[in-house]
Design a protein around this motif. Structure first.
Motif, PDB file in Angstrom:
ATOM      1  N   GLY A   6       0.848  -1.247   0.275  1.00 37.99           N
ATOM      2  CA  GLY A   6      -0.076  -0.144   0.037  1.00 37.99           C
ATOM      3  C   GLY A   6       0.815   1.272   0.028  1.00 37.99           C
ATOM      4  N   PRO A   7       0.395   2.458  -0.062  1.00 35.96           N
ATOM      5  CA  PRO A   7       1.034   3.658  -0.194  1.00 35.96           C
ATOM      6  C   PRO A   7       2.080   3.948   1.051  1.00 35.96           C
ATOM      7  N   ALA A   8       1.695   3.380   2.288  1.00 33.62           N
ATOM      8  CA  ALA A   8       2.777   3.822   3.312  1.00 33.62           C
ATOM      9  C   ALA A   8       3.914   2.672   3.253  1.00 33.62           C
ATOM     10  N   VAL A   9       3.540   1.395   3.331  1.00 32.72           N
ATOM     11  CA  VAL A   9       4.515   0.359   3.596  1.00 32.72           C
ATOM     12  C   VAL A   9       5.520   0.648   2.440  1.00 32.72           C
ATOM     13  N   LEU A  10       4.888   0.554   1.111  1.00 36.89           N
ATOM     14  CA  LEU A  10       5.785   0.621  -0.308  1.00 36.89           C
ATOM     15  C   LEU A  10       6.578   2.072  -0.159  1.00 36.89           C
ATOM     16  N   SER A  11       6.254   3.285   0.211  1.00 40.50           N
ATOM     17  CA  SER A  11       7.091   4.360   0.351  1.00 40.50           C
ATOM     18  C   SER A  11       8.081   4.160   1.424  1.00 40.50           C
ATOM     19  N   CYS A  12       7.824   3.495   2.567  1.00 43.15           N
ATOM     20  CA  CYS A  12       9.014   2.977   3.453  1.00 43.15           C
ATOM     21  C   CYS A  12      10.001   2.190   2.694  1.00 43.15           C
ATOM     22  N   ALA A  13       9.595   1.169   1.917  1.00 45.59           N
ATOM     23  CA  ALA A  13      10.795   0.378   1.305  1.00 45.59           C
ATOM     24  C   ALA A  13      11.364   1.162   0.184  1.00 45.59           C
ATOM     25  N   ALA A  14      10.513   2.015  -0.588  1.00 43.91           N
ATOM     26  CA  ALA A  14      11.300   2.795  -1.503  1.00 43.91           C
ATOM     27  C   ALA A  14      12.436   3.761  -0.901  1.00 43.91           C
TER      28      ALA A  14
ATOM     29  N   PHE B 264      17.422   6.155  -0.432  1.00 43.32           N
ATOM     30  CA  PHE B 264      18.308   6.882   0.351  1.00 43.32           C
ATOM     31  C   PHE B 264      19.118   6.154   1.469  1.00 43.32           C
ATOM     32  N   GLY B 265      18.940   4.952   1.759  1.00 39.84           N
ATOM     33  CA  GLY B 265      19.580   4.353   2.773  1.00 39.84           C
ATOM     34  C   GLY B 265      18.833   4.423   3.917  1.00 39.84           C
ATOM     35  N   ILE B 266      18.957   3.547   4.755  1.00 44.58           N
ATOM     36  CA  ILE B 266      18.120   3.135   5.871  1.00 44.58           C
ATOM     37  C   ILE B 266      18.223   4.427   7.061  1.00 44.58           C
TER      38      ILE B 266
ATOM     39  N   PRO C 239      13.528   9.069   9.692  1.00 48.09           N
ATOM     40  CA  PRO C 239      12.400  10.244  10.081  1.00 48.09           C
ATOM     41  C   PRO C 239      11.343  10.102   9.114  1.00 48.09           C
ATOM     42  N   TYR C 240      11.655   9.619   7.920  1.00 52.03           N
ATOM     43  CA  TYR C 240      10.212   9.151   7.273  1.00 52.03           C
ATOM     44  C   TYR C 240       9.489   8.148   7.776  1.00 52.03           C
TER      45      TYR C 240
ATOM     46  N   TRP D 278       9.981  13.399   8.277  1.00 54.03           N
ATOM     47  CA  TRP D 278       8.958  13.060   9.003  1.00 54.03           C
ATOM     48  C   TRP D 278       7.581  13.658   8.590  1.00 54.03           C
ATOM     49  N   LYS D 279       7.649  15.027   8.507  1.00 56.38           N
ATOM     50  CA  LYS D 279       6.677  15.660   8.094  1.00 56.38           C
ATOM     51  C   LYS D 279       5.949  15.032   6.775  1.00 56.38           C
ATOM     52  N   GLY D 280       6.504  14.655   5.819  1.00 56.94           N
ATOM     53  CA  GLY D 280       6.015  13.952   4.582  1.00 56.94           C
ATOM     54  C   GLY D 280       5.417  12.649   4.680  1.00 56.94           C
ATOM     55  N   GLY D 281       6.084  11.829   6.024  1.00 56.97           N
ATOM     56  CA  GLY D 281       5.662  10.545   5.931  1.00 56.97           C
ATOM     57  C   GLY D 281       4.155  10.709   6.928  1.00 56.97           C
ATOM     58  N   TYR D 282       4.143  11.637   7.750  1.00 57.78           N
ATOM     59  CA  TYR D 282       2.926  11.786   8.581  1.00 57.78           C
ATOM     60  C   TYR D 282       2.009  12.326   7.544  1.00 57.78           C
ATOM     61  N   LEU D 283       2.293  13.379   6.550  1.00 58.38           N
ATOM     62  CA  LEU D 283       1.015  13.759   5.841  1.00 58.38           C
ATOM     63  C   LEU D 283       0.531  12.344   4.903  1.00 58.38           C
ATOM     64  N   LEU D 284       1.322  11.870   4.333  1.00 60.49           N
ATOM     65  CA  LEU D 284       0.937  10.515   3.551  1.00 60.49           C
ATOM     66  C   LEU D 284       0.068   9.664   4.354  1.00 60.49           C
ATOM     67  N   ALA D 285       0.369   9.380   5.598  1.00 61.29           N
ATOM     68  CA  ALA D 285      -0.093   8.382   6.273  1.00 61.29           C
ATOM     69  C   ALA D 285      -1.582   8.986   6.812  1.00 61.29           C
ATOM     70  N   VAL D 286      -1.602  10.104   7.032  1.00 58.63           N
ATOM     71  CA  VAL D 286      -2.760  10.494   7.510  1.00 58.63           C
ATOM     72  C   VAL D 286      -4.003  10.620   6.184  1.00 58.63           C
TER      73      VAL D 286
END
Length: 211
Positions: A24-32, A37-39, A44-45, A112-120
């Motif tokens: 889904g968008p959240a988990v795929l974006s974490c992997a991507a 960019f490296g772990i 923060p994301y 962090w902000k980008g990850g939060y926005l996408l998740a919400v």
């Protein structure tokens, strides 16, 4: 009663794992993000995704979601925000320097902000948590303690499934130092992100139209 409650909790986790862990968008974006960019740069994301998803969980648990989505155009606006950020994120992933080619600039890294926005704004999270809260029951507890147990269990699952995808992306990155292959994988992740969010938005729109 305790044995029954434990069984109910395990059943909730068993039901949550395929729903929350599927692409889904959240988990795929974490992997991507970890792959591109490296772990360390992706942490923060990751925490932004966790915080935003937990916010959705709390909104579902407290009934705030029903009030918000009852507002005119609330659902399309949320979906639109998620789509806009996903387009931006997909561009960043697709154009990120291949690891080992040159260091990625801080400005290019989703934070962090980008990850939060996408998740919400992630339609999948609302659908999944709504289904889990409505369908699960922990025996022997009053409504408020039961909700607290569900929140605790599902919050642990939020941390776990996103971390697994983050580590998977980071592990994949080790084998993608070749410029052409690395670029192709980054673009592939970007396309998967767009497909996942497009599917989630379509499901939300279709559900609204067919009510």
């Amino acid at each position: 009663m305790q044995t029954t409650a434990i069984g109910d909790g395990l059943a909730l986790l068993a039901a949550a794992l395929p729903l929350m862990g599927s692409p889904g968008p959240a988990v795929l974006s974490c992997a991507a993000t970890a792959s591109a960019f490296g772990i360390r740069a992706a942490l923060p994301y990751y925490f932004g995704i966790v915080a935003g998803t937990a916010t959705v969980l709390l909104m579902i648990a407290t009934g705030v979601t029903g009030l918000v989505l009852a507002l005119p155009l609330a659902a399309p606006v949320l979906a639109g925000l998620g789509l806009c950020y996903m387009l931006y994120l997909a561009y960043r992933i697709a154009t990120a320097p291949v690891l080992g080619e040159k260091p990625a600039q801080d400005a290019q890294r989703p934070g962090w902000k980008g990850g939060y926005l996408l998740a919400v704004a992630n339609p999948k999270a609302f659908t999944v948590f709504g289904a889990l809260f409505a369908g699960a029951h922990i025996a022997g507890f009053a409504p408020v303690p039961e909700a607290g147990i569900k929140i605790a269990l599902l919050t642990g699952m939020i941390f776990a499934v996103n971390l697994i995808w983050l580590l998977a992306g980071a592990a994949l990155a080790r084998f993608l130092r070749h410029p052409r292959l690395g670029r192709a994988i980054n673009i592939g992740f970007a396309l998967l992100l767009l497909l996942s969010v497009g599917s989630a938005v379509w499901d939300m729109v279709w559900a609204a139209v067919t009510k």
